[in-house]
Scaffold this active site. Structure first.
Site, short mmCIF file in Angstrom:
data_model
loop_
_atom_site.label_atom_id
_atom_site.label_comp_id
_atom_site.label_asym_id
_atom_site.label_seq_id
_atom_site.Cartn_x
_atom_site.Cartn_y
_atom_site.Cartn_z
N SER A 187 -0.40 0.40 8.58
CA SER A 187 0.68 0.66 7.61
C SER A 187 2.02 0.17 8.13
CB SER A 187 0.71 2.13 7.22
OG SER A 187 0.81 2.97 8.33
N LYS A 192 2.18 -3.45 7.25
CA LYS A 192 2.42 -3.65 5.81
C LYS A 192 3.87 -3.30 5.46
CE LYS A 192 -0.31 -4.57 3.02
NZ LYS A 192 -0.80 -5.90 2.52
N THR A 230 0.83 -1.21 0.00
CA THR A 230 0.00 0.00 0.00
C THR A 230 0.87 1.26 0.00
OG1 THR A 230 -1.46 1.31 1.43
CG2 THR A 230 -0.14 -0.34 2.53
N ASP A 231 0.33 2.35 -0.53
CA ASP A 231 1.06 3.63 -0.46
C ASP A 231 1.18 4.12 0.97
OD1 ASP A 231 -1.60 4.39 -0.06
OD2 ASP A 231 -1.62 5.91 -1.65
N GLU A 232 0.37 3.56 1.88
CA GLU A 232 0.39 4.05 3.26
C GLU A 232 1.72 3.74 3.96
OE1 GLU A 232 -3.28 3.55 5.45
OE2 GLU A 232 -4.43 3.46 3.59
P1 NAD Z 1 -10.15 -6.97 2.43
O1 NAD Z 1 -10.10 -6.68 3.88
O2 NAD Z 1 -11.38 -6.65 1.65
O3 NAD Z 1 -9.83 -8.52 2.17
C1 NAD Z 1 -8.81 -9.20 2.84
C2 NAD Z 1 -9.05 -10.68 2.62
O4 NAD Z 1 -7.97 -11.39 3.27
C3 NAD Z 1 -10.36 -11.20 3.24
O5 NAD Z 1 -11.03 -12.02 2.31
C4 NAD Z 1 -9.91 -12.01 4.45
O6 NAD Z 1 -10.77 -13.09 4.76
C5 NAD Z 1 -8.53 -12.48 4.00
N1 NAD Z 1 -7.61 -12.77 5.12
C6 NAD Z 1 -7.34 -11.99 6.18
N2 NAD Z 1 -6.46 -12.61 7.00
C7 NAD Z 1 -6.16 -13.80 6.41
C8 NAD Z 1 -5.32 -14.88 6.75
N3 NAD Z 1 -4.59 -14.87 7.88
N4 NAD Z 1 -5.25 -15.94 5.92
C9 NAD Z 1 -5.99 -15.98 4.77
N5 NAD Z 1 -6.82 -14.99 4.41
C10 NAD Z 1 -6.91 -13.91 5.22
O7 NAD Z 1 -8.88 -6.22 1.82
P2 NAD Z 1 -8.70 -5.53 0.40
O8 NAD Z 1 -9.20 -4.15 0.47
O9 NAD Z 1 -9.18 -6.44 -0.64
O10 NAD Z 1 -7.10 -5.46 0.34
C11 NAD Z 1 -6.34 -6.50 -0.25
C12 NAD Z 1 -4.87 -6.15 -0.13
O11 NAD Z 1 -4.61 -4.89 -0.73
C13 NAD Z 1 -4.40 -6.02 1.33
O12 NAD Z 1 -3.13 -6.61 1.44
C14 NAD Z 1 -4.33 -4.52 1.57
O13 NAD Z 1 -3.34 -4.19 2.51
C15 NAD Z 1 -3.97 -4.02 0.18
N6 NAD Z 1 -4.43 -2.66 -0.11
C16 NAD Z 1 -5.76 -2.35 -0.09
C17 NAD Z 1 -6.17 -1.05 -0.43
C18 NAD Z 1 -7.62 -0.66 -0.46
O14 NAD Z 1 -7.92 0.49 -0.82
N7 NAD Z 1 -8.55 -1.54 -0.18
C19 NAD Z 1 -5.21 -0.07 -0.75
C20 NAD Z 1 -3.87 -0.43 -0.73
C21 NAD Z 1 -3.49 -1.73 -0.43
P1 TYD Z 2 -10.57 4.57 4.41
O1 TYD Z 2 -11.54 4.17 3.36
O2 TYD Z 2 -10.69 3.97 5.77
O3 TYD Z 2 -9.11 4.36 3.80
P2 TYD Z 2 -7.65 4.80 4.39
O4 TYD Z 2 -7.80 5.24 5.78
O5 TYD Z 2 -6.87 3.52 4.30
O6 TYD Z 2 -7.17 5.85 3.46
O7 TYD Z 2 -10.65 6.14 4.59
C1 TYD Z 2 -10.48 7.03 3.50
C2 TYD Z 2 -10.55 8.45 4.04
O8 TYD Z 2 -11.86 8.70 4.52
C3 TYD Z 2 -9.63 8.70 5.22
O9 TYD Z 2 -9.13 10.04 5.14
C4 TYD Z 2 -10.52 8.55 6.43
C5 TYD Z 2 -11.84 9.07 5.92
N1 TYD Z 2 -13.06 8.47 6.53
C6 TYD Z 2 -14.06 9.30 7.05
O10 TYD Z 2 -13.96 10.55 7.02
N2 TYD Z 2 -15.17 8.72 7.60
C7 TYD Z 2 -15.32 7.36 7.67
O11 TYD Z 2 -16.36 6.88 8.20
C8 TYD Z 2 -14.29 6.53 7.12
C9 TYD Z 2 -14.41 5.02 7.17
C10 TYD Z 2 -13.17 7.13 6.56
#
Ligand code: NAD
Ligand code: TYD
Length: 337
Positions: free
Chosen positions: A152, A155, A126-128
């Site tokens: 973060s 990660k 992640t960029d975080e």
């Molecule tokens: P999500 O929370 O929707 O899904 C995570 C999945 O991982 C779930 O299906 C969960 O059951 C599974 N999981 C969790 N722990 C596990 C374990 N110990 N063994 C097997 N499975 C397990 O997450 P997402 O939003 O789909 O994110 C996927 C990846 O992308 C993550 O690694 C996250 O850090 C990264 N990421 C997500 C975002 C975003 O905006 N959603 C941004 C940057 C990076």
């Molecule tokens: P989020 O979707 O949790 O992603 P991340 O924190 O990983 O960037 O949040 C996106 C942005 O929205 C972040 O600045 C936090 C804000 N936010 C709210 O203002 N209200 C909310 O209820 C949530 C879940 C997030």
């Protein structure tokens, strides 16, 4: 035929990736390994459960013995690790589970990749991990890691482990660092689906602090095409930033959602800010654009409308997801905030 192990393939991004691969690639077999935590949902794979090139297995990436058995049984050549605890707010209330899934889990997979001599390990990061930006500048791949939240930090620890396994044992890896994803099948704890869900039921939209925090929004399908390019075209040992070139404040996003759903802006409620809230993320994605020829396919304005339409058309998915424990989570996070 390529034979890949996708971990976390029942979550938001992983399920979109599995759907894309099964729809667009005829020569790839996918083993989908997921623990089915609160964020994992087999309904995200509806229509693909019985696909001839897909096998779903429930399990934990911290269970090395099972991971190695799967690698042998299905003759896996590469792993793409999506599995993680992924929500910053939950990492603030319960950091320990993030270390287990994100650090121990990644370490366990790396040991299997090393011992079974797999061709490639792709870590979805992640960029975080880079920390927070001021009003200027963007993250590049060699921006120093400076994570601020337990999420973060976990990660970033995983990224360091991946590089260490490459350096020490010659594991062939890539790391991708993407910005905030949005799109179909996202669990409504993250901002965009949470705001859509609340607006649909005329509930308040809880904006943390002043709402001027900036995220760089990436449509999930575009993220998935980037990961496929990395898996199939990138040299080992390379790290790629993936971003949508769509910087928006949270207030801008919420106003777009309310406008599209024809709901009043009076639903917005400014609530107590997140602890340690990162002010701004922005990605410089020049490397993957120039070296691998990837580019995002749509603008935020188009992507957010497609996303809202999807939630409108999939009310059953949404109502199933917000039944059960979701309300308890929501109340613990937002009541009296
Ligand atoms: P999500 O929370 O929707 O899904 C995570 C999945 O991982 C779930 O299906 C969960 O059951 C599974 N999981 C969790 N722990 C596990 C374990 N110990 N063994 C097997 N499975 C397990 O997450 P997402 O939003 O789909 O994110 C996927 C990846 O992308 C993550 O690694 C996250 O850090 C990264 N990421 C997500 C975002 C975003 O905006 N959603 C941004 C940057 C990076
Ligand atoms: P989020 O979707 O949790 O992603 P991340 O924190 O990983 O960037 O949040 C996106 C942005 O929205 C972040 O600045 C936090 C804000 N936010 C709210 O203002 N209200 C909310 O209820 C949530 C879940 C997030």
């Amino acid at each position: 035929m390529r034979r890949i192990l996708v971990t976390g393939g029942a979550g938001f991004i992983g399920s979109n990736f599995v759907r894309m691969v099964l729809s667009e690639q005829t020569d790839c077999f996918v083993v989908n390994f997921d623990k089915l935590t609160y964020a994992g949902n087999l309904e995200n794979l509806a229509g693909f459960e019985e696909h001839a090139n897909h096998k779903f297995i429930k399990g934990d990436i911290c269970d090395g013995e099972t991971v190695e058995k799967i690698i042998d049984e299905y003759k896996i050549d590469s792993i793409i690790n999506f599995a993680a605890e992924s929500h910053v707010d939950r990492s603030i209330t319960e950091p320990k589970v993030f270390i287990e899934a994100n650090v121990t889990g990644t370490l366990t997979l790396l040991e299997a990749v090393r011992d079974k001599k797999l061709e490639r390990f792709v870590q979805i990061s992640t960029d975080e991990v880079y920390g927070s930006l001021g009003t200027e500048g963007k993250f590049v791949e060699d921006t120093p890691l400076s994570p601020n939240s337990p999420y973060s930090a976990s990660k970033a620890a995983a990224d360091h482990l991946v590089k260490a396994f490459g350096h020490t044992w010659g594991v062939n890896y890539n790391i991708t660092r993407c910005s905030n994803n949005y799109g179909q099948y996202q669990f409504p704890e993250k901002m965009i689906p949470l705001m859509i869900n609340n607006a649909l039921s005329d509930k308040e939209l809880p904006i943390y602090g002043d709402g001027l925090y900036v995220r760089d929004w990436l449509y999930v399908y575009d993220h998935c095409t980037a990961i496929w390019k990395v898996l199939t075209e990138a040299p080992a040992g390379e790290i790629y930033n993936i971003g949508g070139c769509n910087e928006k404040t949270n207030m801008e996003v919420v106003k777009l959602i309310l406008g599209r759903l024809e709901k009043p802006e009076s639903l917005v409620k400014h609530v107590t800010d997140r602890l340690g809230h990162d002010r701004r993320y922005a990605i410089d994605a020049s490397k993957i654009i120039n070296d691998l020829g990837w580019k995002p396919s749509l603008s935020f304005e188009v992507g957010i409308n497609k996303t809202i339409d999807w939630y409108l058309e999939n009310e059953k998915w949404l109502s199933n997801v917000v039944s059960g424990d979701y309300q308890k989570y929501y109340d613990s996070m937002y009541l009296n905030r």
